[in-house]
Design a protein around this motif. Structure first.
Motif, PDB file in Angstrom:
ATOM      1  N   UNK A 120     -12.872  23.761  21.976  1.00 26.93           N
ATOM      2  CA  UNK A 120     -14.221  24.042  21.493  1.00 26.93           C
ATOM      3  C   UNK A 120     -15.040  24.670  22.619  1.00 26.93           C
ATOM      4  N   UNK A 121     -16.131  25.320  22.250  1.00 27.78           N
ATOM      5  CA  UNK A 121     -16.962  25.955  23.267  1.00 27.78           C
ATOM      6  C   UNK A 121     -18.022  24.994  23.773  1.00 27.78           C
ATOM      7  N   UNK A 122     -18.895  25.490  24.591  1.00 29.60           N
ATOM      8  CA  UNK A 122     -19.909  24.632  25.221  1.00 29.60           C
ATOM      9  C   UNK A 122     -20.763  23.879  24.189  1.00 29.60           C
ATOM     10  N   UNK A 123     -21.054  24.543  23.073  1.00 34.47           N
ATOM     11  CA  UNK A 123     -21.909  23.936  22.047  1.00 34.47           C
ATOM     12  C   UNK A 123     -21.149  22.998  21.125  1.00 34.47           C
ATOM     13  N   UNK A 124     -19.816  22.942  21.275  1.00 35.72           N
ATOM     14  CA  UNK A 124     -19.009  22.101  20.401  1.00 35.72           C
ATOM     15  C   UNK A 124     -18.405  22.835  19.229  1.00 35.72           C
ATOM     16  N   UNK A 125     -18.626  24.146  19.148  1.00 31.83           N
ATOM     17  CA  UNK A 125     -18.060  24.947  18.064  1.00 31.83           C
ATOM     18  C   UNK A 125     -16.554  25.119  18.271  1.00 31.83           C
ATOM     19  N   UNK A 126     -15.787  24.894  17.212  1.00 31.87           N
ATOM     20  CA  UNK A 126     -14.332  25.004  17.292  1.00 31.87           C
ATOM     21  C   UNK A 126     -13.912  26.430  17.635  1.00 31.87           C
ATOM     22  N   UNK A 127     -13.026  26.551  18.633  1.00 36.50           N
ATOM     23  CA  UNK A 127     -12.450  27.846  18.998  1.00 36.50           C
ATOM     24  C   UNK A 127     -11.100  28.021  18.312  1.00 36.50           C
ATOM     25  N   UNK A 128     -10.212  27.053  18.495  1.00 33.03           N
ATOM     26  CA  UNK A 128      -8.901  27.092  17.845  1.00 33.03           C
ATOM     27  C   UNK A 128      -8.226  25.739  17.969  1.00 33.03           C
ATOM     28  N   UNK A 129      -7.328  25.460  17.031  1.00 34.78           N
ATOM     29  CA  UNK A 129      -6.482  24.269  17.108  1.00 34.78           C
ATOM     30  C   UNK A 129      -5.132  24.677  17.660  1.00 34.78           C
ATOM     31  N   UNK A 130      -4.681  23.993  18.681  1.00 32.07           N
ATOM     32  CA  UNK A 130      -3.384  24.310  19.284  1.00 32.07           C
ATOM     33  C   UNK A 130      -2.287  23.923  18.291  1.00 32.07           C
ATOM     34  N   UNK A 131      -1.350  24.827  17.984  1.00 29.94           N
ATOM     35  CA  UNK A 131      -0.323  24.541  16.976  1.00 29.94           C
ATOM     36  C   UNK A 131       0.542  23.332  17.359  1.00 29.94           C
ATOM     37  N   UNK A 132       1.017  22.635  16.345  1.00 25.92           N
ATOM     38  CA  UNK A 132       1.888  21.490  16.569  1.00 25.92           C
ATOM     39  C   UNK A 132       3.229  21.953  17.130  1.00 25.92           C
ATOM     40  N   UNK A 133       3.702  21.258  18.151  1.00 23.96           N
ATOM     41  CA  UNK A 133       5.017  21.528  18.725  1.00 23.96           C
ATOM     42  C   UNK A 133       5.716  20.203  18.989  1.00 23.96           C
ATOM     43  N   UNK A 134       6.936  20.085  18.543  1.00 23.97           N
ATOM     44  CA  UNK A 134       7.738  18.932  18.935  1.00 23.97           C
ATOM     45  C   UNK A 134       7.960  18.983  20.436  1.00 23.97           C
ATOM     46  N   UNK A 135       8.011  17.834  21.067  1.00 23.26           N
ATOM     47  CA  UNK A 135       8.219  17.807  22.517  1.00 23.26           C
ATOM     48  C   UNK A 135       9.594  18.365  22.868  1.00 23.26           C
ATOM     49  N   UNK A 136       9.626  19.189  23.907  1.00 21.10           N
ATOM     50  CA  UNK A 136      10.866  19.789  24.384  1.00 21.10           C
ATOM     51  C   UNK A 136      11.028  19.502  25.872  1.00 21.10           C
ATOM     52  N   UNK A 137      12.119  18.831  26.235  1.00 18.16           N
ATOM     53  CA  UNK A 137      12.363  18.557  27.653  1.00 18.16           C
ATOM     54  C   UNK A 137      12.674  19.840  28.420  1.00 18.16           C
ATOM     55  N   UNK A 138      13.143  20.851  27.734  1.00 22.83           N
ATOM     56  CA  UNK A 138      13.366  22.147  28.379  1.00 22.83           C
ATOM     57  C   UNK A 138      12.041  22.857  28.643  1.00 22.83           C
ATOM     58  N   UNK A 139      11.183  22.911  27.631  1.00 27.49           N
ATOM     59  CA  UNK A 139       9.941  23.661  27.773  1.00 27.49           C
ATOM     60  C   UNK A 139       8.955  23.015  28.733  1.00 27.49           C
ATOM     61  N   UNK A 140       8.956  21.684  28.836  1.00 29.56           N
ATOM     62  CA  UNK A 140       7.990  21.022  29.713  1.00 29.56           C
ATOM     63  C   UNK A 140       8.225  21.389  31.170  1.00 29.56           C
ATOM     64  N   UNK A 141       9.401  21.874  31.494  1.00 28.66           N
ATOM     65  CA  UNK A 141       9.703  22.264  32.878  1.00 28.66           C
ATOM     66  C   UNK A 141       8.922  23.504  33.298  1.00 28.66           C
ATOM     67  N   UNK A 142       8.472  24.306  32.324  1.00 30.48           N
ATOM     68  CA  UNK A 142       7.778  25.550  32.670  1.00 30.48           C
ATOM     69  C   UNK A 142       6.405  25.694  32.030  1.00 30.48           C
TER      70      UNK A 142
END
Length: 271
Positions: A120-142
């Motif tokens: 959200x921005x300074x005023x609290x207005x929604x900017x975007x929702x981060x898409x759902x991602x299943x946890x990945x032990x490979x991706x967390x490395x980078x």
């Protein structure tokens, strides 16, 4: 199952009431809230005094050496089995703590449970929702693909992992999650838990090359000299020191050919 929530703050009276209201709205009888105020000089003290009278929250006013130090000190005071931190300009979504608690209760082997987060921005207005991602032990490395205030962990796992690295200013949440993932399962919930505020003065917005360098060094620490963020930083740093725009274009093309769509955090040109 008690949850201990740590809120580090310093001179954020502009946002603090909204943060505190989002916590009160949880109506969670088994919540311990610890606010670590680094001797704010604005209206923070008055806001917190009133809040503590209403809720029984623990308020600690003392100097610290930075955000990570405040969170570590607060977590050492905590008694809850589950802990996390909510910065004093971010907010919890309705029912967030109940969802986190249910996630841990349903997954006894979990060291971490996190949900969706929005920006959200300074005023609290929604900017975007981060898409759902299943946890990945490979991706967390980078890449840190979690919205930090939506992440909670077992206090004992946090202590066993060695707490937050107080030498880090920008990437301490990502670096912590890499260590916590070695303590047990990491469970992702397809449910909005928190909203994080983005504005001109935030560390993410002002970090620039210093932030990118810290990410690169964390990557090298955990993955060695062939870490994608470390390599990307050194290529970008070299190209940025050359005259003209062509070296930067070449760097972008080279890095895309090397890493393709693999998630990497050192991207773009912060200057």
């Amino acid at each position: 199952m008690k949850i201990s929530l740590i809120t580090p703050t310093f001179n954020q009276a502009e946002f603090l009431p909204e943060t505190l209201a989002s916590i009160e709205a949880q109506e969670d009888p088994d919540l311990e809230h610890i606010v670590m105020d680094a001797m704010s000089t604005d209206a923070t003290a008055e806001i917190l005094e009133d809040y503590a009278c209403r809720t029984g929250a623990t308020i600690v006013r003392e100097a610290d050496s930075g955000q990570s130090n405040a969170i570590n000190k607060g977590t050492r005071l905590a008694v809850g089995e589950i802990t996390g931190w909510l910065n004093s300009d971010d907010i919890l979504c309705p029912g967030a703590l109940a969802a986190i608690r249910a996630g841990f209760e349903s997954n006894p082997g979990a060291a971490v449970v996190y949900g969706l987060g929005s920006k959200m921005d300074r005023s609290g207005k929604l900017i975007r929702t981060v898409p759902f991602r299943e946890f990945s032990r490979r991706d967390i490395r980078t890449a840190f693909q979690v919205v930090q205030p939506a992440m909670y962990y077992r206090r004992q796992a946090f202590m066993n992992a060695g707490e937050l690295d107080e030498g880090l200013e920008y990437a301490m949440d990502w670096e912590l999650l890499m260590r916590l993932a070695k303590q047990g399962d990491v469970i992702s919930l397809d449910r909005e838990i928190a909203r994080i505020r983005y504005y001109e003065e935030t560390k993410t917005s002002t970090g620039g090359w210093k932030r990118m360098h810290e990410i690169a060094m964390v990557g090298r620490r955990h993955n060695g000299p062939l870490d994608p963020n470390y390599i990307a930083f050194n290529i970008r740093d070299f190209a940025a020191k050359l005259p003209g725009r062509a070296p930067r274009w070449v760097a972008d093309q080279v890095l895309w050919r090397i890493w393709g769509s693999r998630p990497v955090m050192v991207q773009g040109w912060p200057d």
